[in-house]
Design a protein around this motif. Structure first.
Motif, PDB file in Angstrom:
ATOM      1  N   ALA A 147      61.728 -46.714  -8.593  1.00  0.00           N
ATOM      2  CA  ALA A 147      60.644 -45.760  -8.332  1.00  0.00           C
ATOM      3  C   ALA A 147      60.564 -44.708  -9.435  1.00  0.00           C
ATOM      4  CB  ALA A 147      60.840 -45.100  -6.976  1.00  0.00           C
ATOM      5  N   LEU A 148      61.698 -44.213  -9.861  1.00  0.00           N
ATOM      6  CA  LEU A 148      61.700 -43.211 -10.929  1.00  0.00           C
ATOM      7  C   LEU A 148      61.236 -43.817 -12.252  1.00  0.00           C
ATOM      8  CD1 LEU A 148      64.977 -41.300 -10.081  1.00  0.00           C
ATOM      9  CD2 LEU A 148      62.642 -40.453  -9.864  1.00  0.00           C
ATOM     10  N   ASN A 149      61.637 -45.051 -12.540  1.00  0.00           N
ATOM     11  CA  ASN A 149      61.219 -45.724 -13.764  1.00  0.00           C
ATOM     12  C   ASN A 149      59.711 -45.969 -13.771  1.00  0.00           C
ATOM     13  OD1 ASN A 149      61.452 -47.084 -16.255  1.00  0.00           O
ATOM     14  ND2 ASN A 149      61.637 -49.038 -15.204  1.00  0.00           N
ATOM     15  N   ALA A 150      59.136 -46.226 -12.601  1.00  0.00           N
ATOM     16  CA  ALA A 150      57.711 -46.513 -12.494  1.00  0.00           C
ATOM     17  C   ALA A 150      56.855 -45.245 -12.503  1.00  0.00           C
ATOM     18  CB  ALA A 150      57.428 -47.308 -11.222  1.00  0.00           C
ATOM     19  N   GLY A 151      57.462 -44.078 -12.415  1.00  0.00           N
ATOM     20  CA  GLY A 151      56.696 -42.843 -12.443  1.00  0.00           C
ATOM     21  C   GLY A 151      56.409 -42.261 -11.071  1.00  0.00           C
ATOM     22  N   PHE A 152      56.961 -42.859 -10.025  1.00  0.00           N
ATOM     23  CA  PHE A 152      56.797 -42.333  -8.681  1.00  0.00           C
ATOM     24  C   PHE A 152      57.961 -41.400  -8.407  1.00  0.00           C
ATOM     25  CE2 PHE A 152      54.351 -46.218  -8.558  1.00  0.00           C
ATOM     26  CZ  PHE A 152      53.227 -45.843  -7.853  1.00  0.00           C
ATOM     27  N   GLY A 153      57.745 -40.115  -8.619  1.00  0.00           N
ATOM     28  CA  GLY A 153      58.814 -39.139  -8.529  1.00  0.00           C
ATOM     29  C   GLY A 153      58.978 -38.501  -7.166  1.00  0.00           C
ATOM     30  N   TYR A 154      58.120 -38.825  -6.211  1.00  0.00           N
ATOM     31  CA  TYR A 154      58.170 -38.184  -4.901  1.00  0.00           C
ATOM     32  C   TYR A 154      58.062 -39.218  -3.791  1.00  0.00           C
ATOM     33  CZ  TYR A 154      57.273 -34.004  -7.614  1.00  0.00           C
ATOM     34  OH  TYR A 154      57.363 -33.002  -8.544  1.00  0.00           O
ATOM     35  N   LEU A 155      58.741 -38.944  -2.691  1.00  0.00           N
ATOM     36  CA  LEU A 155      58.667 -39.766  -1.493  1.00  0.00           C
ATOM     37  C   LEU A 155      58.009 -38.935  -0.402  1.00  0.00           C
ATOM     38  CD1 LEU A 155      59.449 -42.293   0.156  1.00  0.00           C
ATOM     39  CD2 LEU A 155      61.630 -41.178   0.612  1.00  0.00           C
TER      40      LEU A 155
END
Length: 137
Positions: free
Chosen positions: A56-64
């Motif tokens: 998720a962090l590698n893909a640019g999704f920094g928030y859940l």
């Protein structure tokens, strides 16, 4: 007479291949996160299997985005400050999520929460909470 070094002969090709592999991994992680978001938002779950924290962090999704089932509020949690290994699946974070407002009201840690989706930005006026599936209350 000297020969050319292997670095000079193959170095550029190796660097180009490594950059292409990194781009492919990032694209694959992004597609995995988008697929999980669609599964959670449109098909109403299940949360398993989910991408890992590192994906998720590698893909640019920094928030859940997490929804408290007690007070019906959505909140975002920054994934870069979560103190878990990067190989931890996102669905395993659900058991550690607590609503601060409900916990203060009840006087003990209130843990009833549901994962909504991965987000690139925090919830704000410009970026409202995600819309859940149509069968919701």
């Amino acid at each position: 007479m000297s020969t050319k070094s292997r670095e000079r002969l193959y170095g550029t090709a190796i660097r180009i291949a490594a950059e292409q592999a990194a781009r492919a991994r990032k694209q694959a992680d992004r597609l995995a996160c988008i697929a999980w978001n669609k599964l959670m938002l449109e098909a109403s779950g299940p949360a398993q299997p989910s991408p890992t924290l590192g994906d998720a962090l590698n893909a640019g999704f920094g928030y859940l985005e997490v929804r408290c089932l007690g007070c019906d509020t959505n909140q975002t949690v920054a994934l870069d400050i979560v103190r878990r290994p990067k190989l931890t699946p996102i669905h395993e974070l659900e058991r550690y999520m607590r609503c601060k407002d409900c916990s203060q009201l009840r006087g003990y840690p209130y843990k009833r929460s549901a994962l909504v989706a991965l987000r690139e930005t925090k919830i704000s006026a410009g970026h409202p909470a995600s819309v859940w599936w149509p069968g919701e209350r």
